[in-house]
Design a protein around this motif. Structure first.
Motif, PDB file in Angstrom:
ATOM      1  N   GLU A   1       0.848  -1.185   0.000  1.00 18.36           N
ATOM      2  CA  GLU A   1       0.000   0.000   0.000  1.00 18.36           C
ATOM      3  C   GLU A   1       0.886   1.237   0.000  1.00 18.36           C
ATOM      4  N   ILE A   2       0.541   2.200  -0.852  1.00 14.03           N
ATOM      5  CA  ILE A   2       1.268   3.471  -0.897  1.00 14.03           C
ATOM      6  C   ILE A   2       0.388   4.552  -0.268  1.00 14.03           C
ATOM      7  N   GLY A   3       0.821   5.075   0.856  1.00 11.10           N
ATOM      8  CA  GLY A   3       0.061   6.097   1.564  1.00 11.10           C
ATOM      9  C   GLY A   3      -0.847   5.485   2.612  1.00 11.10           C
ATOM     10  N   THR A   4      -0.325   5.256   3.810  1.00 10.47           N
ATOM     11  CA  THR A   4      -1.109   4.612   4.871  1.00 10.47           C
ATOM     12  C   THR A   4      -2.265   5.501   5.317  1.00 10.47           C
ATOM     13  N   GLY A   5      -2.008   6.805   5.430  1.00  8.66           N
ATOM     14  CA  GLY A   5      -3.048   7.725   5.872  1.00  8.66           C
ATOM     15  C   GLY A   5      -3.539   7.378   7.260  1.00  8.66           C
ATOM     16  N   CYS A   6      -4.862   7.318   7.423  1.00  8.15           N
ATOM     17  CA  CYS A   6      -5.423   6.978   8.732  1.00  8.15           C
ATOM     18  C   CYS A   6      -5.357   5.487   9.016  1.00  8.15           C
ATOM     19  N   GLY A   7      -5.141   4.660   7.979  1.00  9.35           N
ATOM     20  CA  GLY A   7      -5.004   3.221   8.174  1.00  9.35           C
ATOM     21  C   GLY A   7      -6.240   2.407   7.862  1.00  9.35           C
ATOM     22  N   TYR A   8      -7.340   3.044   7.463  1.00  6.04           N
ATOM     23  CA  TYR A   8      -8.578   2.295   7.203  1.00  6.04           C
ATOM     24  C   TYR A   8      -8.430   1.349   6.011  1.00  6.04           C
ATOM     25  N   ALA A   9      -7.920   1.848   4.891  1.00  4.63           N
ATOM     26  CA  ALA A   9      -7.728   0.977   3.734  1.00  4.63           C
ATOM     27  C   ALA A   9      -6.713  -0.115   4.051  1.00  4.63           C
ATOM     28  N   THR A  10      -5.720   0.215   4.860  1.00  7.05           N
ATOM     29  CA  THR A  10      -4.721  -0.768   5.288  1.00  7.05           C
ATOM     30  C   THR A  10      -5.388  -1.935   5.990  1.00  7.05           C
ATOM     31  N   ALA A  11      -6.341  -1.634   6.880  1.00  8.18           N
ATOM     32  CA  ALA A  11      -7.054  -2.679   7.610  1.00  8.18           C
ATOM     33  C   ALA A  11      -7.851  -3.569   6.671  1.00  8.18           C
ATOM     34  N   VAL A  12      -8.482  -2.973   5.658  1.00 13.25           N
ATOM     35  CA  VAL A  12      -9.231  -3.768   4.689  1.00 13.25           C
ATOM     36  C   VAL A  12      -8.293  -4.704   3.935  1.00 13.25           C
ATOM     37  N   LEU A  13      -7.126  -4.202   3.535  1.00 10.55           N
ATOM     38  CA  LEU A  13      -6.146  -5.041   2.843  1.00 10.55           C
ATOM     39  C   LEU A  13      -5.671  -6.173   3.740  1.00 10.55           C
ATOM     40  N   CYS A  14      -5.522  -5.900   5.035  1.00 13.85           N
ATOM     41  CA  CYS A  14      -5.101  -6.944   5.979  1.00 13.85           C
ATOM     42  C   CYS A  14      -6.133  -8.055   6.090  1.00 13.85           C
ATOM     43  N   GLN A  15      -7.396  -7.726   5.895  1.00 12.58           N
ATOM     44  CA  GLN A  15      -8.442  -8.749   5.923  1.00 12.58           C
ATOM     45  C   GLN A  15      -8.360  -9.672   4.707  1.00 12.58           C
ATOM     46  N   LEU A  16      -7.742  -9.191   3.638  1.00  8.95           N
ATOM     47  CA  LEU A  16      -7.742  -9.926   2.376  1.00  8.95           C
ATOM     48  C   LEU A  16      -6.453 -10.693   2.108  1.00  8.95           C
ATOM     49  N   ALA A  17      -5.305 -10.161   2.538  1.00 11.78           N
ATOM     50  CA  ALA A  17      -4.005 -10.666   2.090  1.00 11.78           C
ATOM     51  C   ALA A  17      -3.251 -11.396   3.193  1.00 11.78           C
ATOM     52  N   ALA A  18      -2.268 -12.190   2.771  1.00 15.07           N
ATOM     53  CA  ALA A  18      -1.421 -12.899   3.732  1.00 15.07           C
ATOM     54  C   ALA A  18      -0.394 -11.972   4.361  1.00 15.07           C
ATOM     55  N   ARG A  19       0.063 -10.985   3.576  1.00 15.96           N
ATOM     56  CA  ARG A  19       1.078 -10.069   4.083  1.00 15.96           C
ATOM     57  C   ARG A  19       0.855  -8.692   3.465  1.00 15.96           C
ATOM     58  N   VAL A  20       0.893  -7.639   4.307  1.00 12.67           N
ATOM     59  CA  VAL A  20       0.670  -6.277   3.839  1.00 12.67           C
ATOM     60  C   VAL A  20       1.824  -5.393   4.285  1.00 12.67           C
ATOM     61  N   TYR A  21       2.357  -4.639   3.327  1.00 10.27           N
ATOM     62  CA  TYR A  21       3.361  -3.619   3.604  1.00 10.27           C
ATOM     63  C   TYR A  21       2.743  -2.274   3.233  1.00 10.27           C
ATOM     64  N   SER A  22       2.843  -1.303   4.129  1.00 16.70           N
ATOM     65  CA  SER A  22       2.267   0.016   3.866  1.00 16.70           C
ATOM     66  C   SER A  22       3.339   1.080   4.066  1.00 16.70           C
ATOM     67  N   VAL A  23       3.544   1.894   3.027  1.00 18.25           N
ATOM     68  CA  VAL A  23       4.577   2.919   3.063  1.00 18.25           C
ATOM     69  C   VAL A  23       3.917   4.278   3.277  1.00 18.25           C
TER      70      VAL A  23
END
Length: 662
Positions: free
Chosen positions: A86-108
């Motif tokens: 993920e590019i642009g963590t921001g508040c982290g909401y989209a990051t959380a959605v990606l974590c529900q879907l993927a085995a591993r998430v990196y957010s810059v």
């Protein structure tokens, strides 16, 4: 508010805002149900957690609109074993959605403070397969790549080139791009080979930012569904300015004709491609323009060879035998309907008593008829120059493999093997033009028809090739072709000729008054305004509710669909609240100043094409516009009905020359 209350709101959000707009991937829907959106907000804002809007948390952080996050996640096709960047963590909401879907998430995240705040929230939510990295977002995270999917938040589109090399082969990157904060342009980049990528425009997503204080004030003072005291006055101003009518057949058009004056081009729109009242009113206006103002031809948003069959019928000319019938491809109902048939019969009757040179013509402006136009060129040359007809078959043969699916040509043209088609079709047009004197001596009109078909083939080849790279370039090419065809027709019919154009509102209203201009798009209306100034008169249409003929998908069957009532905040809702069922509204210099000022605030405007998806209406069918700058006149029909398509039984007994024969 309790956890149970939030869970109920979250479930409703997924059902109405996400699933209701067409997101169907089970994993994405489950992820959106699982992430507690309120956890990313301070207590004072949590009551708004599940609004259909982006929500400003503070000067640095914005909670993105749920639908935008869901759609981007669906485009990525994330599997349970995927590694995602993920590019642009921001508040982290989209990051959380990606974590529900993927085995591993990196957010810059390039902002250290944002990275720390988001990490704290995500830690509390117990996402352990996540790593937030404070680093330069421009560079991505090559040390951890390649990635199966890359999710680029708003503001990151400028460094897509550096990120795409961090995709696996077959991996996808979805980018939320655009300079307009209210409209996000979703672009998908797919790595097809080690050194090859495809780029696809997915959608323009309207982001609805929520003004929290205004929302609270509105809920406290007027209730959640009220438009408020200021908005209520504008419909009253509209009602005082309109020219109302009870029925299309009895409407007094004299004031409209006076406003049109000496305009050389009158562009008459429609807010959908399948509404009976739009066709009937457009045809009523066209009859008056032909009879009272001497307009020379009608040019419609349809293919040249199809309209040519109509033209030969209404002008009592002969038909060249062919194996195809007019308007037989999708969307058949757009022109092959009872409403158009009635106008065609009227025009044929009008022309019957006139000399050939005074008969009103009927032409097509569009460029989808690649292969019918090829057949028309070859057929013409068979009659006047059989040797050149053989050369034409050879040159056009380059396109033969894609005859059943011209859109696939765009993909094939990416390879060096097929790039020669452009040269071949252009050279055929050039050869026709160089032999004008010789060919035109046989029959000037047939030669002109052949040239237009050859020009269409050249532009259609380019259109299908360009369409593969993105919608904006292909839109501009298509509208430029239609405008150039209009210019050519005006020149062909003579310096005193006047034209009526029938096309969708999105083509005939000045694009500079809409969000199209911010995307770099132009249209016929803008080009006509630039070329003819006040000599171009533009008439738009609108409706509140009713039925429409449309499909759910391209090349799908026609359905009669219910049109949803117009949305609050739209021009259509203002017109509906005027409580005048049918009216004409002048928008030019004759309009009251208070009306022009009130309507000049950018608002939503609805556009239904051959596809109608009411479940995603805001995203699919509304765009922002400034009505008084877009049109000279606006015609309102509050409740409308679908066109009546023609079946085979409706053409029995008509002459063989009838253009809709099957």
């Amino acid at each position: 508010m309790s956890n149970a209350d939030f869970e109920q709101l979250r479930s409703a959000m997924v059902k109405d805002q996400i699933e209701g707009r067409g997101v169907r991937t089970p994993g994405v829907l489950a992820a959106m149900r699982a992430v507690p959106r309120e956890a990313f907000l301070p207590p004072a804002l949590q009551e708004f957690a599940y609004e259909d809007a982006a929500l400003a948390i503070d000067e640095e952080r914005t909670l993105p609109q749920p639908y935008l996050v869901a759609l981007m996640a669906e485009v990525l096709s994330i599997g349970k074993h995927s590694k995602v960047l993920e590019i642009g963590t921001g508040c982290g909401y989209a990051t959380a959605v990606l974590c529900q879907l993927a085995a591993r998430v990196y957010s810059v995240e390039s902002n250290a403070a944002l990275a720390v705040k988001a990490a704290a929230v995500l830690k509390n939510l117990r996402y352990t397969h996540l790593q937030i990295v404070h680093a330069d977002s421009n560079e991505g995270l090559p040390s951890e790549g390649p990635f199966d999917a890359i999710f680029v938040n708003p503001g990151g589109s400028e460094f897509v080139g550096a990120l795409k090399t961090q995709l696996t082969v077959g991996g996808r990157m979805v980018v939320s791009a655009g300079t307009d904060p209210a409209v996000r342009e979703l672009i998908c980049v797919t790595r097809t080979r080690a050194d090859s990528y495809t780029i696809e425009d997915i959608a323009d997503v309207r982001v609805a930012p929520l003004d929290v204080e205004a929302q609270r004030l509105r809920m406290r003072e007027t209730g959640p569904t009220s438009a408020g005291p200021v908005a209520a006055t504008l419909p009253q101003t509209i009602s005082r300015a309109v020219e109302q009518f009870d029925a299309i057949e009895s409407a007094n058009l004299a004031p409209l004709l006076e406003r049109i004056g000496d305009a050389r081009v009158v562009l008459i729109g429609e807010a959908s491609h399948g509404t009976s009242e739009f066709y009937r009113m457009r045809e009523r206006i066209s009859r008056e323009l032909v009879e009272r103002k001497g307009f020379r031809f009608i040019a419609i948003e349809a293919d040249w060879p199809d309209a040519s069959r109509i033209d030969r019928y209404v002008r009592h000319a002969g038909h060249r035998p062919s194996k195809w019938s007019a308007f037989a491809r999708f969307p058949v109902w757009m022109w092959r309907n009872r409403e158009v048939r009635e106008f065609v019969e009227w025009l044929r009757g009008h022309n019957a008593g006139l000399p050939d040179r005074e008969r009103v013509a009927f032409h097509g402006l569009d460029l989808y008829s690649l292969y019918n136009s090829i057949h028309a060129v070859v057929g013409y040359l068979e009659d006047v120059d059989p040797l050149t007809a053989g050369i034409a078959r050879q040159r056009y043969g380059c396109l033969t493999p894609w005859q059943s699916d011209p859109a696939s040509y765009g993909h094939a043209a990416l390879s060096a093997s097929y790039r020669g088609c452009e040269k071949q079709v252009v050279s055929m047009l050039t050869e026709l033009l160089t032999k004008e004197r010789r060919y035109a001596s046989h029959d000037g009109e047939r030669f002109y028809d052949a040239v237009q078909n050859a020009r269409l083939v050249a532009n259609a080849e380019r259109y299908y090739r360009t369409m593969y790279y993105g919608s904006r370039a292909s839109w501009n090419l298509r509208d430029s072709h239609m405008f150039e065809t209009l210019q050519s027709l005006l020149a062909f019919h003579g310096p005193a000729s006047k034209a009526i154009v029938w096309a969708h509102n999105s083509h005939i209203g000045d694009a500079r008054a809409t969000e199209m201009s911010r995307r770099g798009e132009h249209n016929i209306g803008q080009l006509c305004r630039t070329e003819f100034g006040a000599g171009a008169y533009m008439i738009g249409f609108g409706t509140h509710s009713g039925t429409v003929a449309a499909a759910s998908d391209w090349d799908g069957p026609m359905e009669v669909k219910q049109v949803r009532p117009s949305m609050t905040g739209s021009y259509e809702r203002l017109c509906h609240e005027s409580n005048v069922a049918n009216f004409m509204l002048p928008l030019g210099s004759q309009a009251p100043g208070a009306l022009t000022a009130g309507l000049s605030q950018p608002r939503l405007e609805r556009a239904i094409g051959v596809i109608y998806r009411p479940e995603t209406e805001l995203q699919s069918h509304y765009f922002q516009a400034v009505l008084p700058r877009q049109f000279d006149e606006y015609i309102w029909l509050d409740r409308t009905t679908a066109v009546t398509p023609l079946g085979t039984e409706t053409v029995e007994g008509l002459p063989d020359t009838y253009p809709f024969g099957l």
